[in-house]
Design a protein around this motif. Structure first.
Motif, mmCIF file in Angstrom:
data_model
loop_
_atom_site.group_PDB
_atom_site.id
_atom_site.type_symbol
_atom_site.label_atom_id
_atom_site.label_comp_id
_atom_site.label_asym_id
_atom_site.label_seq_id
_atom_site.Cartn_x
_atom_site.Cartn_y
_atom_site.Cartn_z
ATOM 1 N N SER A 11 0.808 -1.213 0.000
ATOM 2 C CA SER A 11 0.000 0.000 0.000
ATOM 3 C C SER A 11 0.836 1.255 0.000
ATOM 4 O O SER A 11 0.320 2.332 -0.225
ATOM 5 C CB SER A 11 -0.914 -0.001 1.239
ATOM 6 O OG SER A 11 -0.132 0.018 2.407
ATOM 7 N N GLY A 12 2.131 1.158 0.269
ATOM 8 C CA GLY A 12 2.980 2.322 0.327
ATOM 9 C C GLY A 12 2.865 3.067 1.642
ATOM 10 O O GLY A 12 3.442 4.138 1.791
ATOM 11 N N ARG A 13 2.110 2.542 2.622
ATOM 12 C CA ARG A 13 1.950 3.186 3.913
ATOM 13 C C ARG A 13 3.209 2.985 4.757
ATOM 14 O O ARG A 13 3.884 1.981 4.667
ATOM 15 C CB ARG A 13 0.736 2.566 4.618
ATOM 16 C CG ARG A 13 0.383 3.222 5.920
ATOM 17 C CD ARG A 13 -0.988 2.759 6.369
ATOM 18 N NE ARG A 13 -1.131 1.326 6.158
ATOM 19 C CZ ARG A 13 -0.655 0.413 6.996
ATOM 20 N NH1 ARG A 13 0.017 0.770 8.047
ATOM 21 N NH2 ARG A 13 -0.858 -0.873 6.757
ATOM 22 N N LEU A 14 3.512 3.964 5.608
ATOM 23 C CA LEU A 14 4.723 3.956 6.401
ATOM 24 C C LEU A 14 4.439 3.477 7.819
ATOM 25 O O LEU A 14 3.379 3.737 8.369
ATOM 26 C CB LEU A 14 5.339 5.357 6.455
ATOM 27 C CG LEU A 14 5.618 6.038 5.118
ATOM 28 C CD1 LEU A 14 6.195 7.414 5.370
ATOM 29 C CD2 LEU A 14 6.553 5.190 4.282
ATOM 30 N N LEU A 15 5.424 2.815 8.417
ATOM 31 C CA LEU A 15 5.367 2.441 9.824
ATOM 32 C C LEU A 15 6.546 3.099 10.519
ATOM 33 O O LEU A 15 7.705 2.784 10.232
ATOM 34 C CB LEU A 15 5.415 0.921 10.005
ATOM 35 C CG LEU A 15 5.479 0.431 11.459
ATOM 36 C CD1 LEU A 15 4.225 0.850 12.208
ATOM 37 C CD2 LEU A 15 5.646 -1.090 11.504
ATOM 38 N N PRO A 709 -3.908 1.229 15.040
ATOM 39 C CA PRO A 709 -5.281 1.673 14.741
ATOM 40 C C PRO A 709 -5.612 1.656 13.254
ATOM 41 O O PRO A 709 -6.780 1.483 12.886
ATOM 42 C CB PRO A 709 -5.300 3.107 15.285
ATOM 43 C CG PRO A 709 -4.212 3.155 16.304
ATOM 44 C CD PRO A 709 -3.157 2.218 15.817
ATOM 45 N N LYS A 710 -4.632 1.822 12.387
ATOM 46 C CA LYS A 710 -4.879 1.824 10.958
ATOM 47 C C LYS A 710 -4.924 0.417 10.369
ATOM 48 O O LYS A 710 -5.315 0.241 9.213
ATOM 49 C CB LYS A 710 -3.785 2.637 10.244
ATOM 50 C CG LYS A 710 -4.001 4.137 10.264
ATOM 51 C CD LYS A 710 -5.211 4.516 9.422
ATOM 52 C CE LYS A 710 -5.382 6.011 9.336
ATOM 53 N NZ LYS A 710 -6.548 6.391 8.539
ATOM 54 N N ARG A 711 -4.480 -0.565 11.128
ATOM 55 C CA ARG A 711 -4.486 -1.948 10.631
ATOM 56 C C ARG A 711 -5.136 -2.828 11.690
ATOM 57 O O ARG A 711 -4.454 -3.615 12.365
ATOM 58 C CB ARG A 711 -3.067 -2.425 10.329
ATOM 59 C CG ARG A 711 -2.293 -1.511 9.381
ATOM 60 C CD ARG A 711 -0.899 -2.052 9.137
ATOM 61 N NE ARG A 711 -0.936 -3.249 8.321
ATOM 62 C CZ ARG A 711 0.108 -4.082 8.175
ATOM 63 N NH1 ARG A 711 1.232 -3.839 8.808
ATOM 64 N NH2 ARG A 711 0.020 -5.142 7.403
ATOM 65 N N ASN A 837 11.710 -4.279 5.164
ATOM 66 C CA ASN A 837 10.784 -3.507 4.370
ATOM 67 C C ASN A 837 9.720 -2.878 5.247
ATOM 68 O O ASN A 837 9.101 -3.527 6.051
ATOM 69 C CB ASN A 837 10.172 -4.505 3.376
ATOM 70 C CG ASN A 837 8.884 -4.007 2.823
ATOM 71 O OD1 ASN A 837 8.765 -2.859 2.488
ATOM 72 N ND2 ASN A 837 7.920 -4.895 2.710
ATOM 73 N N GLY A 838 9.533 -1.571 5.104
ATOM 74 C CA GLY A 838 8.377 -0.928 5.679
ATOM 75 C C GLY A 838 8.503 -0.477 7.103
ATOM 76 O O GLY A 838 7.553 -0.538 7.849
ATOM 77 N N LEU A 921 6.222 -2.358 24.362
ATOM 78 C CA LEU A 921 5.832 -2.039 22.999
ATOM 79 C C LEU A 921 4.442 -1.449 23.030
ATOM 80 O O LEU A 921 3.577 -1.893 23.801
ATOM 81 C CB LEU A 921 5.889 -3.278 22.111
ATOM 82 C CG LEU A 921 5.474 -3.136 20.646
ATOM 83 C CD1 LEU A 921 6.302 -4.065 19.763
ATOM 84 C CD2 LEU A 921 3.988 -3.460 20.464
ATOM 85 N N GLY A 922 4.208 -0.446 22.172
ATOM 86 C CA GLY A 922 2.880 0.135 22.081
ATOM 87 C C GLY A 922 2.759 1.073 20.899
ATOM 88 O O GLY A 922 3.756 1.651 20.447
ATOM 89 N N TYR A 923 1.554 1.209 20.386
ATOM 90 C CA TYR A 923 1.263 2.131 19.294
ATOM 91 C C TYR A 923 0.766 3.443 19.897
ATOM 92 O O TYR A 923 -0.136 3.452 20.743
ATOM 93 C CB TYR A 923 0.215 1.555 18.351
ATOM 94 C CG TYR A 923 0.747 0.443 17.477
ATOM 95 C CD1 TYR A 923 1.284 0.718 16.222
ATOM 96 C CD2 TYR A 923 0.709 -0.884 17.897
ATOM 97 C CE1 TYR A 923 1.768 -0.301 15.415
ATOM 98 C CE2 TYR A 923 1.192 -1.908 17.097
ATOM 99 C CZ TYR A 923 1.726 -1.613 15.855
ATOM 100 O OH TYR A 923 2.210 -2.616 15.065
ATOM 101 N N VAL A 924 1.342 4.557 19.447
ATOM 102 C CA VAL A 924 0.944 5.870 19.951
ATOM 103 C C VAL A 924 0.207 6.676 18.893
ATOM 104 O O VAL A 924 -0.091 7.849 19.102
ATOM 105 C CB VAL A 924 2.172 6.659 20.447
ATOM 106 C CG1 VAL A 924 2.769 5.996 21.667
ATOM 107 C CG2 VAL A 924 3.213 6.788 19.341
ATOM 108 N N GLY A 925 -0.074 6.076 17.763
ATOM 109 C CA GLY A 925 -0.794 6.747 16.692
ATOM 110 C C GLY A 925 -0.890 5.840 15.493
ATOM 111 O O GLY A 925 -0.424 4.699 15.502
ATOM 112 N N ASP A 926 -1.526 6.346 14.437
ATOM 113 C CA ASP A 926 -1.635 5.566 13.216
ATOM 114 C C ASP A 926 -0.255 5.333 12.635
ATOM 115 O O ASP A 926 0.500 6.279 12.367
ATOM 116 C CB ASP A 926 -2.503 6.308 12.196
ATOM 117 C CG ASP A 926 -3.929 6.461 12.678
ATOM 118 O OD1 ASP A 926 -4.287 5.781 13.658
ATOM 119 O OD2 ASP A 926 -4.672 7.267 12.082
ATOM 120 N N ASN A 927 0.098 4.064 12.450
ATOM 121 C CA ASN A 927 1.374 3.673 11.845
ATOM 122 C C ASN A 927 2.567 4.201 12.643
ATOM 123 O O ASN A 927 3.630 4.462 12.077
ATOM 124 C CB ASN A 927 1.479 4.167 10.391
ATOM 125 C CG ASN A 927 0.320 3.711 9.555
ATOM 126 O OD1 ASN A 927 -0.150 2.585 9.701
ATOM 127 N ND2 ASN A 927 -0.167 4.584 8.677
#
Length: 955
Positions: A11-15, A709-711, A837-838, A921-927
C-alpha cells in the motif's frame, strides 16, 4: 525513520518505529537458587511433579520461575524490602513422620496414620528465605506476604540448610553459632543452639543420616558438629596461603558421606568423612569458589565462582576410558597415590568447563531427569542461564532469560504519548517525542533511515514511601492519574499539568480509597479504564476491586464493586447464570455444579493479569491457576469464564475497537474470544490449533500484544527478543513455512545466486521480495549468509570436539575455554546490515548501540529439528484449543515434523528480530510504533563492577 511500507504490504503506507532506550532499568544480581523437592505434589490431570525454581536477588526480591512448556516463564515475584537483603532461599517439603515430635501413639489407627502421611505429601512445598537482617521467613506464594517469621538471634544469617527428611533447619549465623529450627507440621520454631565456632558461619550442610552438620567459615577450617549433643566432634583444616585465612564458601555432603568444599583458593576438595582427610583437591578455578551443586547419584559435581567458569568434576574409574577434558595443570593431581591409580579405583577429575557469565557466579542449581535435565546458574551479572542437557556438558546450549520481568514494567499511553516505567522503589514518566517534518518525499528515503526527532522529556520521578519494593503501577489514558502499589497499600497520585517550569505537579490522593473497610492492602496488578474514570485493582487477597474516580474533586474514591471469583472456595456467593455463563469452545461448555456455579477449582490464587475493553464495558482478569473471568463493568456483574488452557496464559489484551479478548500462552499459542458472544472467534476456531511450527517451537514467551489503529486486522505479538506481525485476514498457509523475515530474505538471496537471478520467488512473498530488491543490496545479504555459514561452522566444530572427547582436537578446548558472555548464536550489531521492508526508525535515548539478534535462527534447508519433536509423526500435529485438542507431549513440548521446509513462506506471520531486548511495545498513533529496548551491554555497564581479571605475561 524509514519510508517503505510494512512487510507484506504494497500500500505504500509507512510504519514509524521509535526505538526508545531512556529506561535505564538495572536488575539486581542473583544470590541464591533453589528447586522444589522431588516429592512435591503432582499437577492436576498430569500426575507429574510440579517444578518451580526460586531465584533470590540482591534487592530482596524472590522470583518463582515455571519451566513447564517450551520455555521458562517468570510466574510471580515476591517483593523484597530495602532493609531485608536475602542471602539464601530454599524449599521445605516434609513427606514422612518425624519420630522426634510424632509417635505412633498419637494416632488412633493405622488408617489415620496413613491419612496423615498422605496429607503431608499432598501439601505444597514451603518457601523459606533468610538474610542479613537475621530473620527466617516463610512466604505465602499466593498473597506474596510473609506467612510466619522466626528470629533465632545471632545477627545476620549467612547460610541455611534443611535435613534430608525436611524436618530440621540448620541456620549459620554471624556470631558463630548454628541454630536448629523445627519445621515439622508447618512449624518454624527454634529448638537448639550448637557449640560456637570462632568465626561467622558462611556455609553449612547436613549429613544424609541427619545426625551431623558440617560448617565452614573464614578461619581455614571445616567443623563437624553432632546435632544431638551440640558439640564439635571434628575439625578439618584446609590449605592456606602465607598470612591469609582460607574462606570456605560452600559445602555439600554426598550420600556416601563424602564432604565437598569450595574455598577462596579456587579449590574444590573432597574429604573422607571418617578420617577428615582430603581425598582429592582440584584447583578448578583461578579465584574463589562460591557455589557447588552435586547430582543425586553423587557422581558429578559442578562448581563456579569469581572466575565465572562453571566446572564439571566427575567420579570415574581410573582404569576406564571415560572422556576427561584437557585443562591447565591443577593442584591435587600429584597427590594421587600409586595405590589409587590401580585399575578399578575411582577418583574425581575435571571433565569439562564453560563460561556463561560476565561476572561472579553466586548460585547453581540442578533440574535432573526428563524433561528438564538442566543446570541453572546466576550471579552478579543478573542473568539467569539455563544449560541443557547435562549429559553433553560442556557442549550444551544455554538459554538466557531476559534481564527484566516477563510481565511488562512499561506502559505507553496512546492519546497523551506518555511512557511510564516502574523500578523497584520509584516510577518515572516521560513524554515521548515526535519525528520532525520530512525534508524530502517518503519515496526518496531508504529503509531504516534515521530521521530527526524530538527527544524524550523526563516529566516525573515519583518515589513513594513504601514498605516493600513496588509490585505494580499504571497510568490513566488522559495522563491525570498514576497508581502504584507495594505489599502494604495502593497509592493514587493526581498529575496536574500546570507545574513549575512547564513540568507537571503531583499530589497524592490521601483519602484513597474512601471505604469503611480501610485501604486496599497491596495489589498484584493495576489498570485504568480507557475513559480514566475507574481504577481496577487486583488485590493481594485475590479480590478484584473497582474504584470510582468520578468524584475525585470531592476527594471521594469509592469502591463500587468487588469480584471474588479468584478466591475459589473462599469467595462469597457469586452472581452467575446457570446457562450461558461459560464461554463455549467448539460447542463444549464449561461444567457447572447443581447450583449453577462454575467449577473452576477450589483454591485461592494470585490475580496476575488485567485488561479492559476499549469501550470500557468488559473487564478480564486471570490468575495463575489459569482461570480467566470476564466481568461486565456496566452492570458490575460476572459475565463469563474462559476455558482453562493446557498452558499458562501470559497476557490478556482487548482489541481496541471490538469486544475481542486476545489470550497468549506460554506455549506461544494465542486465542481470540468474543466476549459478547462468549465464544471463540471464527479465526481462532480455524487457526489457533494449527499455528506455524516455527512459532510454536520458540522458547521465548509472548509478553504482550499491540494493535495499529490503521491496521485493525494485524496483531503485533512481542517478546523479549522478537516481534511478530500476524495478519488475521490472510490465510495461514503451510505450518512448516518460514516466518522469520531475515531468514526468508537469506533463502531468497541464495536462490537468486544459485539460478543466476532467474529464480522465481514464491507468490506469498512477492511484496517482501520487491522491497528486498529495493532496500537490501548484495553485500548486506552476503553478510547474512556469512553469519549463517559461521554459525554452522561452529556447530560442526562442536560435534567434532565431542566426537574426539575434547582431547585430540583444539576446537573442543577452544569452545570449552571461551571467555564470553554470549551464546554461540549471538551476533554482532546489525544496524548497518539487515534492512527490512516498511519500517521507519527513530533512535533515541542515551544509548545508541544496537543489540544484535540473540535469537537462534529458524532451522531451514531440511535441517532436522530435534528438541520436542515427535519423530513418528511427520505429517500433522494438532494444538490445543480450550481443553479438547492436544498440542503437546507429556513434557509440554510442541510436536511437529522432523524436517521443516525452507522454500515456503508464511503470508500471515512475519517475525522480526531487529528490536531486542524488548521491555515494552505500544502504538501511539496511526502507523507509529514505540519499542522500549534495554541492550544487554548497557545492563552490564550499569553494574559498576568489573569481571574477574587475571594478569598474564604481556597484558
Amino acid at each position: 525513520m524509514d519510508t517503505d511500507p510494512p512487510a507484506g504490504s504494497s500500500s505504500g503506507r509507512l510504519l514509524q518505529v521509535h526505538r526508545c532506550r531512556v529506561v535505564n532499568y538495572s536488575p539486581a544480581g542473583i544470590v541464591s537458587l533453589a528447586v522444589t523437592p522431588e516429592a512435591t505434589k503432582s499437577e492436576p490431570h498430569t500426575g507429574k511433579r510440579r517444578v518451580v525454581l526460586a531465584c533470590a536477588r540482591s534487592n530482596g526480591d524472590v522470583e518463582l520461575w515455571n519451566p513447564k512448556g517450551q520455555g521458562w516463564f517468570l510466574e510471580r515475584t515476591i517483593p523484597g524490602s530495602p532493609n531485608s537483603a536475602v542471602e539464601t532461599v530454599l524449599w521445605i517439603h516434609q513427606t514422612a513422620i518425624d519420630p522426634e515430635t510424632t509417635n505412633d501413639s498419637d494416632f488412633d489407627s493405622q488408617e489415620e496414620r496413613a491419612a496423615y502421611v498422605r496429607a503431608l505429601r499432598a501439601a505444597p512445598p514451603r518457601l523459606i528465605t533468610a538474610g542479613l537482617d537475621g530473620r527466617i521467613v516463610e512466604w505465602d506464594t499466593i498473597s506474596l506476604r510473609p506467612r510466619q517469621i522466626a528470629e533465632p538471634g545471632g545477627g545476620a544469617v549467612w547460610c541455611v540448610a534443611v535435613n534430608q527428611s525436611h524436618t530440621r533447619l540448620a541456620v549459620g549465623c554471624e556470631d558463630g553459632h548454628v541454630r536448629i529450627l523445627d519445621v515439622t507440621d508447618g512449624r518454624l520454631e527454634f529448638t537448639k543452639l550448637l557449640e560456637k565456632a570462632p568465626t561467622r558461619i558462611l556455609s553449612i550442610a547436613w549429613h544424609p543420616a541427619g545426625q551431623y552438620v558440617v560448617v565452614g567459615g573464614a578461619d581455614s577450617s571445616i567443623r563437624k558438629i553432632d546435632v544431638r549433643t551440640g558439640q564439635i566432634v571434628q575439625r578439618l583444616t584446609t590449605d592456606t596461603l602465607p598470612g591469609e585465612e582460607t574462606i570456605v564458601w560452600d559445602l555439600k555432603v554426598l550420600q556416601d558421606s563424602t564432604i565437598i568444599s569450595g574455598d577462596s583458593m579456587g579449590k574444590v576438595t573432597f574429604w573422607d568423612w571418617k578420617s577428615g582427610t582430603p581425598v582429592r583437591s582440584v584447583k578448578a578455578h583461578g579465584a574463589d569458589v562460591l557455589c557447588l551443586v552435586a547430582n543425586k547419584a553423587g557422581t558429578k559435581v559442578w562448581s563456579s565462582g569469581v572466575d565465572r567458569k562453571v566446572v564439571q568434576i566427575s567420579l570415574i574409574e581410573l582404569g576406564s576410558t571415560a572422556p576427561v577434558a584437557k585443562s591447565p595443570a591443577r593442584e591435587g593431581k600429584k597427590n594421587i597415590s600409586k595405590h589409587s591409580k590401580q585399575s578399578g579405583s575411582k577418583n574425581w577429575v575435571v571433565s569439562g568447563e564453560k563460561r556463561y557469565h560476565s561476572h561472579d557466579v553466586r548460585a547453581l542449581s540442578l533440574l535432573e531427569g526428563r524433561p528438564y535435565d538442566a543446570l541453572v546458574s546466576g550471579g552478579v551479572d543478573s542473568t539467569l542461564v539455563v544449560s541443557s542437557p547435562l549429559t553433553e556438558f560442556p557442549y550444551l546450549k544455554q538459554y538466557r532469560m531476559p534481564t527484566f520481568p516477563h510481565r511488562p514494567i512499561i506502559q505507553i499511553t496512546r492519546r497523551t504519548r506518555f511512557l511510564l516505567a516502574r523500578f523497584s522503589d520509584h516510577v518515572k514518566l516521560w513524554q515521548l517525542g515526535r519525528a520532525l517534518p520530512l525534508q524530502r518525499p517518503p519515496s526518496a528515503l531508504d529503509n531504516y533511515e534515521r530521521l530527526e526527532h524530538q527527544p524524550e522529556k523526563l516529566l516525573l520521578n515519583i518515589k513513594p514511601k513504601c514498605a516493600t519494593n513496588l509490585t505494580s503501577s499504571a497510568i490513566s489514558e488522559n495522563g491525570h492519574w498514576i497508581a502504584v502499589s507495594d505489599m502494604q497499600s495502593v497509592k493514587l497520585f493526581r498529575v496536574q499539568t500546570s507545574g513549575h517550569n512547564g513540568l507537571p505537579r503531583v499530589r497524592r490522593a490521601k483519602t484513597f480509597p474512601s471505604s469503611a473497610e480501610g485501604p486496599i492492602r497491596g495489589a498484584h496488578a493495576l489498570c485504568f479504564t480507557p475513559d480514566s474514570m475507574r481504577l481496577i485493582v487486583a488485590g493481594s487477597d485475590s479480590v478484584v476491586y473497582v474504584v470510582d474516580l468520578s468524584q475525585s474533586r470531592d476527594d471521594i474514591f469509592g469502591i463500587v464493586k468487588t469480584f471474588e471469583a479468584h478466591r475459589g472456595d473462599e469467595a462469597s456467593e457469586m452472581e452467575v447464570q446457570a446457562d450461558g455463563d461459560a464461554m463455549d469452545v467448539d460447542g463444549d461448555s464449561v461444567p457447572t455444579n447443581s447450583a449453577g456455579k462454575l467449577v473452576t477449582g477450589g483454591e485461592r490464587e494470585m490475580v496476575a493479569t488485567l485488561a479492559v475493553s476499549g469501550d470500557g464495558q468488559w473487564l478480564a482478569s486471570g490468575d495463575l491457576l489459569n482461570r480467566i473471568h470476564v466481568f461486565n463493568l456496566d452492570s458490575l456483574k460476572h459475565h463469563a469464564t474462559l476455558p482453562i488452557f493446557s498452558s499458562l496464559h501470559t497476557s490478556l489484551t482487548f482489541h481496541p475497537s471490538s469486544p475481542t479478548l486476545i489470550v497468549t500462552c506460554t506455549s506461544n499459542e494465542f486465542f481470540l474470544y468474543d466476549c459478547e458472544e462468549a465464544t471463540l472467534t471464527d479465526w481462532s476456531r480455524e487457526y489457533s490449533h494449527r499455528l506455524p511450527y516455527r512459532w510454536l517451537q520458540r522458547k521465548e514467551v509472548v509478553m504482550g500484544v499491540g494493535f495499529d489503529p490503521k491496521r485493525p486486522a494485524v496483531v503485533t505479538l512481542w517478546g523479549a527478543t522478537h516481534l511478530c506481525f500476524v495478519d488475521l485476514e490472510k490465510p495461514m498457509g503451510p505450518r512448516d513455512a518460514v516466518i522469520s523475515v531475515r531468514r526468508r530474505k537469506l533463502l531468497q538471496y541464495r536462490a537468486k545466486k544459485l539460478h543466476g537471478g532467474s529464480q522465481k520467488i514464491p507468490k506469498a512473498a512477492d511484496d517482501v521480495s520487491a522491497a528486498m530488491d529495493k532496500g537490501m543490496v548484495d553485500h548486506e545479504l552476503a553478510e547474512l549468509e556469512r553469519r549463517e555459514f559461521e554459525k554452522r561452522r561452529k556447530a560442526a566444530a562442536r560435534e567434532i570436539a565431542k566426537a574426539a572427547n575434547g582431547l585430540t582436537n583444539g576446537v573442543g578446548k577452544k569452545n570449552q575455554n571461551k571467555d564470553t558472555t554470549s551464546s554461540d548464536d549471538e551476533e554482532e550489531d546489525e544496524s548497518q546490515h539487515a534492512v527490512e521492508n516498511g519500517v521507519i526508525l527513530i533512535d533515541s535515548g542515551s544509548e545508541h548501540d544496537e543489540s544484535g539478534d540473540l535469537e537462534e535462527e529458524d532451522e531451514g534447508d531440511g535441517i532436522p529439528i530435534v528438541n520436542g519433536i515427535d519423530h513418528d509423526n511427520d505429517t500433522q500435529a494438532t494444538a490445543r484449543a480450550g481443553t479438547k485438542r492436544q498440542h503437546s507431549d507429556s513434557n509440554g513440548k510442541v510436536s511437529g515434523p522432523t524436517k521443516l521446509a525452507a522454500n515456503t513462506f508464511s503470508e500471515s506471520f512475519q517475525m522480526e528480530h531487529r528490536y531486542s531486548p524488548l521491555m515494552g511495545l505500544g502504538y501511539v498513533g496511526d502507523n507509529e510504533l514505540v519499542v522500549v529496548e534495554r541492550p544487554v551491554l548497557s545492563v552490564l555497564q550499569s553494574l559498576g563492577v568489573g569481571g574477574y581479571y587475571k594478569h598474564k605475561y604481556g597484558t
